[in-house]
Write an enzyme that holds these catalytic residues in place. Sequence first.
Site, PDB file in Angstrom:
ATOM      1  N   SER A 253       0.834  -1.192   0.000  1.00 32.81           N
ATOM      2  CA  SER A 253       0.000   0.000   0.000  1.00 32.81           C
ATOM      3  C   SER A 253       0.879   1.256   0.000  1.00 32.81           C
ATOM      4  O   SER A 253       1.767   1.384  -0.850  1.00 32.81           O
ATOM      5  CB  SER A 253      -0.953  -0.043   1.193  1.00 32.81           C
ATOM      6  N   GLN A 254       0.702   2.191   0.945  1.00 28.82           N
ATOM      7  CA  GLN A 254       1.547   3.378   0.958  1.00 28.82           C
ATOM      8  C   GLN A 254       3.009   3.029   1.169  1.00 28.82           C
ATOM      9  O   GLN A 254       3.905   3.810   0.821  1.00 28.82           O
ATOM     10  CB  GLN A 254       1.090   4.370   2.036  1.00 28.82           C
TER      11      GLN A 254
ATOM     12  N   ASP B 218     -14.172 -12.748   7.582  1.00 27.29           N
ATOM     13  CA  ASP B 218     -13.209 -11.660   7.691  1.00 27.29           C
ATOM     14  C   ASP B 218     -13.883 -10.305   7.476  1.00 27.29           C
ATOM     15  O   ASP B 218     -14.325  -9.986   6.367  1.00 27.29           O
ATOM     16  CB  ASP B 218     -12.091 -11.874   6.662  1.00 27.29           C
TER      17      ASP B 218
ATOM     18  N   ASP C 244      -9.090  -3.596  -5.502  1.00 26.18           N
ATOM     19  CA  ASP C 244      -9.068  -4.494  -4.349  1.00 26.18           C
ATOM     20  C   ASP C 244      -9.808  -3.903  -3.158  1.00 26.18           C
ATOM     21  O   ASP C 244      -9.730  -4.408  -2.047  1.00 26.18           O
ATOM     22  CB  ASP C 244      -7.623  -4.845  -3.966  1.00 26.18           C
TER      23      ASP C 244
ATOM     24  N   HIS D  33      -7.449  -5.908  -0.482  1.00 26.48           N
ATOM     25  CA  HIS D  33      -6.265  -5.143  -0.098  1.00 26.48           C
ATOM     26  C   HIS D  33      -5.548  -5.737   1.106  1.00 26.48           C
ATOM     27  O   HIS D  33      -4.349  -5.501   1.298  1.00 26.48           O
ATOM     28  CB  HIS D  33      -6.676  -3.696   0.192  1.00 26.48           C
TER      29      HIS D  33
ATOM     30  N   ASP E  86      -6.029  -9.234   2.047  1.00 23.15           N
ATOM     31  CA  ASP E  86      -5.657 -10.605   1.691  1.00 23.15           C
ATOM     32  C   ASP E  86      -4.225 -10.673   1.178  1.00 23.15           C
ATOM     33  O   ASP E  86      -3.502 -11.639   1.420  1.00 23.15           O
ATOM     34  CB  ASP E  86      -6.561 -11.149   0.570  1.00 23.15           C
TER      35      ASP E  86
END
Length: 296
Positions: free
Chosen positions: A83-84, A220, A241, A263, A265
Amino acid sequence: MSQDCATRYPLVLVPGMLGFIRLVLYPYWYGIIAALRRGGAVVIAVQVSPLNSSEVRGEQLLARIEQILRETGAQKVNLIGHSQGSLTARYAAAQRPDLVASVTSVAGPNHGSELADYLQKHYPADSAKGRLLGVLLRVIGAVMGLLDTGYRGPKLPVDIPASHHSLTTEGVALFNQRYPQGLPDTWGGQGPDEVNGVRYYSWSGTLQPGKTDRGGNLFDGTNRSCRLFAKTFVREAGHCDGMVGRYSSHLGTVIGDDFPMDHFDIVNQSLGLVGKGAQPLRLFVEHAARLKAAGV
């Protein structure tokens, strides 16, 4: 012990927004570090500011890289960012390519996130809703900081507006003007394999009915969040995602952009409860073997 993942340089794992190393006993990179170490890899998970700009996080990462090189005797590191964390890794590699052998973006918003754009439009920082969201994020970040047993460094600065802007399409466009290494020339294409001696890779997933809403994701809650967030996407509607678009994730050699994973998973969260057929651990293990074969 197998040596399939024994890369020449250490693997340094960089978390995304609100990331951590380990909350009490619970790791961000659930099962991934152990899988890589079983293959002979030297793996180090690092912490940077959970809520700040990619540039500030990148400077923190550079300081941590220099420390890792002193401690291990290695000449370079392989950066893997989620991610970031991918933007953070890209900054570090652009500033000090002599210290970085490769950058791998895992579900990285390399052209921005439509979710961040939506929040910027509907929850502006100077509005009541925006201020409430900021307070909530600050509280979450503070609690997570208290619970992070994997980090022992100084208190990390927080800048919520800078963090948010760093993930918007506009913010990442400015970032990309300064640090274009590894970016594709055309939307949805692949970027250069290598820039300034640094190899670039990426992979990401998409929400897929019948796969990502089955298996462990039935239990989840983060998957339900991703499905809700996906409704904010316009340009990449049906191709995201939940937080990052399929084509927005492209950087360098694209290993895949439609793995059946949301995102979370893609880093084996939460507790390894992932969708039907998802194999995030395999992706990391195979990539370590790929880096080893490339000599890094």
